[in-house]
Design a protein around this motif. Structure first.
Motif, PDB file in Angstrom:
ATOM      1  N   ASP A 156       8.880   9.617  -6.640  1.00 25.72           N
ATOM      2  CA  ASP A 156       8.428  10.380  -5.486  1.00 25.72           C
ATOM      3  C   ASP A 156       8.357   9.372  -4.342  1.00 25.72           C
ATOM      4  N   TYR A 157       8.651   9.789  -3.145  1.00 17.30           N
ATOM      5  CA  TYR A 157       8.560   8.850  -2.043  1.00 17.30           C
ATOM      6  C   TYR A 157       8.006   9.566  -0.825  1.00 17.30           C
ATOM      7  N   GLY A 158       7.503   8.780   0.115  1.00 14.82           N
ATOM      8  CA  GLY A 158       6.957   9.346   1.330  1.00 14.82           C
ATOM      9  C   GLY A 158       6.457   8.246   2.237  1.00 14.82           C
ATOM     10  N   ASP A 159       5.955   8.646   3.392  1.00  8.64           N
ATOM     11  CA  ASP A 159       5.413   7.683   4.344  1.00  8.64           C
ATOM     12  C   ASP A 159       4.073   7.167   3.838  1.00  8.64           C
ATOM     13  N   THR A 160       3.762   5.960   4.245  1.00 11.90           N
ATOM     14  CA  THR A 160       2.471   5.379   3.899  1.00 11.90           C
ATOM     15  C   THR A 160       1.692   5.130   5.183  1.00 11.90           C
ATOM     16  N   HIS A 161       0.382   5.180   5.089  1.00  9.15           N
ATOM     17  CA  HIS A 161      -0.428   5.059   6.313  1.00  9.15           C
ATOM     18  C   HIS A 161      -1.148   3.720   6.407  1.00  9.15           C
ATOM     19  N   TYR A 162      -0.997   2.840   5.413  1.00 13.19           N
ATOM     20  CA  TYR A 162      -1.709   1.579   5.424  1.00 13.19           C
ATOM     21  C   TYR A 162      -0.877   0.443   6.003  1.00 13.19           C
ATOM     22  N   VAL A 163       0.402   0.469   5.756  1.00  7.14           N
ATOM     23  CA  VAL A 163       1.320  -0.523   6.289  1.00  7.14           C
ATOM     24  C   VAL A 163       2.618   0.182   6.632  1.00  7.14           C
ATOM     25  N   THR A 164       3.381  -0.405   7.509  1.00  3.45           N
ATOM     26  CA  THR A 164       4.669   0.167   7.838  1.00  3.45           C
ATOM     27  C   THR A 164       5.602  -0.015   6.644  1.00  3.45           C
ATOM     28  N   GLY A 165       6.225   1.038   6.238  1.00  4.08           N
ATOM     29  CA  GLY A 165       7.147   0.941   5.112  1.00  4.08           C
ATOM     30  C   GLY A 165       7.291   2.282   4.414  1.00  4.08           C
ATOM     31  N   ARG A 212       6.709   4.277   0.769  1.00  2.00           N
ATOM     32  CA  ARG A 212       5.966   4.229  -0.492  1.00  2.00           C
ATOM     33  C   ARG A 212       6.791   4.893  -1.570  1.00  2.00           C
ATOM     34  N   PHE A 213       6.977   4.204  -2.669  1.00  2.00           N
ATOM     35  CA  PHE A 213       7.610   4.775  -3.866  1.00  2.00           C
ATOM     36  C   PHE A 213       6.539   4.882  -4.929  1.00  2.00           C
ATOM     37  N   LYS A 214       6.446   6.023  -5.530  1.00  2.00           N
ATOM     38  CA  LYS A 214       5.419   6.272  -6.536  1.00  2.00           C
ATOM     39  C   LYS A 214       6.114   6.697  -7.810  1.00  2.00           C
ATOM     40  N   PHE A 215       5.807   6.007  -8.910  1.00  3.57           N
ATOM     41  CA  PHE A 215       6.374   6.416 -10.205  1.00  3.57           C
ATOM     42  C   PHE A 215       5.442   6.066 -11.310  1.00  3.57           C
TER      43      PHE A 215
END
Length: 80
Positions: free
Chosen positions: A66-75, A77-80
């Motif tokens: 699953d992937y999406g924007d992250t709010h803690y750092v620019t980049g 996020r990949f979640k698995f």
């Protein structure tokens, strides 16, 4: 926020702490009779079993991405 794998602590510190716990048990907690009446092999096996560190194993066949924007750092996020 969900618990993040490997987000706290350092492996080296954890391994040194585990070793120190074992040393403390050997130096401070072992009963003299136990030392004298237990074979060296049995004592070694006891400490290996009690203080071993089991490596993490990832079951790659169960990974879901699953992937999406992250709010803690620019980049990204990949979640698995």
């Amino acid at each position: 926020m969900a618990d993040l794998l490997f987000s706290e602590g350092h492996l080296g510190s954890a391994l040194r702490a585990q070793e120190q716990k074992m040393r403390d048990e050997i130096n401070n907690s072992l009963d003299e009779n136990r030392i004298l009446n237990t074979s060296e092999e049995d004592l070694c096996n006891y400490f290996v079993e009690k203080y071993k560190v089991v490596a993490l194993q990832i079951d790659e066949s169960q990974i879901q991405m699953d992937y999406g924007d992250t709010h803690y750092v620019t980049g990204t996020r990949f979640k698995f």
